[in-house]
Design a protein around this motif. Structure first.
Motif, PDB file in Angstrom:
ATOM      1  N   ALA A   1       0.803  -1.173   0.035  1.00  0.00           N
ATOM      2  CA  ALA A   1      -0.003  -0.025   0.039  1.00  0.00           C
ATOM      3  C   ALA A   1       0.832   1.223   0.019  1.00  0.00           C
ATOM      4  N   THR A   2       0.586   2.195  -0.927  1.00  0.00           N
ATOM      5  CA  THR A   2       1.658   3.477  -1.041  1.00  0.00           C
ATOM      6  C   THR A   2       0.763   4.411  -0.633  1.00  0.00           C
ATOM      7  N   GLY A   3      -0.566   4.598  -1.502  1.00  0.00           N
ATOM      8  CA  GLY A   3      -1.539   5.765  -1.252  1.00  0.00           C
ATOM      9  C   GLY A   3      -2.004   6.103   0.046  1.00  0.00           C
ATOM     10  N   GLU A   4      -2.453   7.385   0.562  1.00  0.00           N
ATOM     11  CA  GLU A   4      -3.016   7.660   1.708  1.00  0.00           C
ATOM     12  C   GLU A   4      -4.312   6.724   2.128  1.00  0.00           C
ATOM     13  N   HIS A   5      -5.198   6.296   0.803  1.00  0.00           N
ATOM     14  CA  HIS A   5      -6.498   5.488   1.030  1.00  0.00           C
ATOM     15  C   HIS A   5      -6.163   3.878   0.884  1.00  0.00           C
ATOM     16  N   ASP A   6      -4.995   3.657   0.359  1.00  0.00           N
ATOM     17  CA  ASP A   6      -4.645   2.307   0.056  1.00  0.00           C
ATOM     18  C   ASP A   6      -4.790   1.388   1.251  1.00  0.00           C
TER      19      ASP A   6
ATOM     20  N   ASP B   1      -9.241   0.760  -9.688  1.00  0.00           N
ATOM     21  CA  ASP B   1      -8.732   1.554 -10.646  1.00  0.00           C
ATOM     22  C   ASP B   1      -7.940   0.841 -11.629  1.00  0.00           C
TER      23      ASP B   1
ATOM     24  N   THR C   1      -4.981  -0.671 -12.734  1.00  0.00           N
ATOM     25  CA  THR C   1      -3.818  -1.228 -12.085  1.00  0.00           C
ATOM     26  C   THR C   1      -3.175  -2.523 -12.748  1.00  0.00           C
TER      27      THR C   1
ATOM     28  N   ASP D   1      -8.278   1.098  -3.112  1.00  0.00           N
ATOM     29  CA  ASP D   1      -8.441   2.310  -2.459  1.00  0.00           C
ATOM     30  C   ASP D   1      -9.863   2.211  -1.709  1.00  0.00           C
TER      31      ASP D   1
ATOM     32  N   ARG E   1     -11.996   4.147  -0.722  1.00  0.00           N
ATOM     33  CA  ARG E   1     -12.921   5.123  -1.013  1.00  0.00           C
ATOM     34  C   ARG E   1     -13.672   4.433  -2.337  1.00  0.00           C
TER      35      ARG E   1
END
Length: 308
Positions: free
Chosen positions: A23-28, A80, A82, A94, A96
């Motif tokens: 996981a790299t993103g804020e919402h991942d 998304d 990927t 994600d 969200r």
């Protein structure tokens, strides 16, 4: 971890070892995959025939699935663009782009139903101002997404749903799902006075149906909205010019790009509720992920769902 990996558009998936997701993103969040459906979209993105295919390999396919997050909660997630899809033991989502599910749901059933159900659900909710009492023609109703479209149109209050398809052996089943009339593709003129067409076929069947439908309408000034959803019969259609002049025809599409991601996500909770409560009939079959090479090209009326 283990995953199904594709290395080129013309290569089948191979099940084997793959690096663990990060996981790299804020919402991942890294999640455990419980069930992931083999949808037409998944195949088309993997073989390069869908307009959203990137050609970036290696690719772990899978556009959605039922997953378990780090807190033990079940979610339905849409991925998304990927290269690490849901055909793996674990993936990254994600948060969200997911909805929480109750613990007592059937992961295989939900994974099978959400993607094909979303096609007509989003089309009627987000691409047209569909009103209770209007009528619908489902072009390509004998496929799994078409069969769900019949049910969803009825759920949204359609007064009449006409189901058109090639496989006449499916007609009785479609009537049981709520179709008021079943017709073959060359009988499309019998559905002349519908308000909306949900078209899963395109190609020659769509082009061949348009003019007979439009010229047979009792009131050609009454608007007809033709929503292009799938292209099972061809990516292009020789639409006759007269079809655009002979009646109030509006042709539009529903899919990735024409519908913003936020609109898809907004519809997920209610669709998930309809699926989990059993309001939508779906035929699903669980297949071990290790058997993906065999199942990848299998043609069946059941929605295949891979389970690690």
């Amino acid at each position: 971890m283990r995953a199904a990996v594709i290395t080129s558009f013309d290569a089948p998936p191979v099940y084997g070892e793959h690096p663990d997701p990060v996981a790299t993103g804020e919402h991942d969040m890294v999640v455990e995959v419980l069930a992931a459906g083999l949808h037409h979209l998944t195949r088309a993105k993997a073989n390069g025939t869908h307009y959203s295919a990137t050609g970036d390999f290696p690719l772990v396919p899978g556009v959605d699935g039922v997953v378990r997050d780090g807190a033990g909660r079940l979610r339905y997630a849409v991925l998304d663009d990927t290269n690490l899809g849901t055909f793996a033991e674990r993936t990254v989502i994600d948060a969200r782009r997911s909805v929480l599910l109750s613990d007592d749901i059937d992961p295989v059933r939900v994974a099978a139903a959400m993607n094909p159900g979303m096609a007509s659900w989003v089309a009627l909710r987000r691409r047209v101002a569909f009103r209770e009492g209007q009528s619908v023609l489902v072009l390509g109703a004998t496929g799994s997404a078409g069969g769900m479209a019949v049910q969803i149109a009825k759920r949204f209050g359609a007064a009449r749903v006409v189901a058109a398809g090639r496989d006449t052996t499916r007609f009785k089943a479609l009537e049981a799902l709520g179709a008021d009339r079943t017709i073959t593709l060359d009988e499309a003129g019998a559905a002349a006075d519908v308000d909306v067409v949900l078209d899963f076929l395109w190609g020659e069947p769509a082009a061949g149906a348009m003019l007979p439908m439009l010229t047979a309408r009792a009131d050609r000034s009454a608007p007809l909205t033709w929503i292009q959803i799938g292209s099972m019969a061809g990516a292009t259609a020789p639409v006759p010019s007269a079809a655009l002049r002979a009646a109030r025809l509006r042709i539009l599409g529903s899919g990735i790009g024409s519908v913003p991601p936020r609109d898809f996500i907004a519809e997920l909770p209610e669709l998930a509720d309809a699926v989990t409560e059993g309001a939508l009939d779906v035929h699903a079959r669980a297949v071990p992920m290790a058997e993906i090479a065999r199942a990848w090209t299998e043609r069946t009326r059941e929605r295949l769902v891979f389970v690690p």
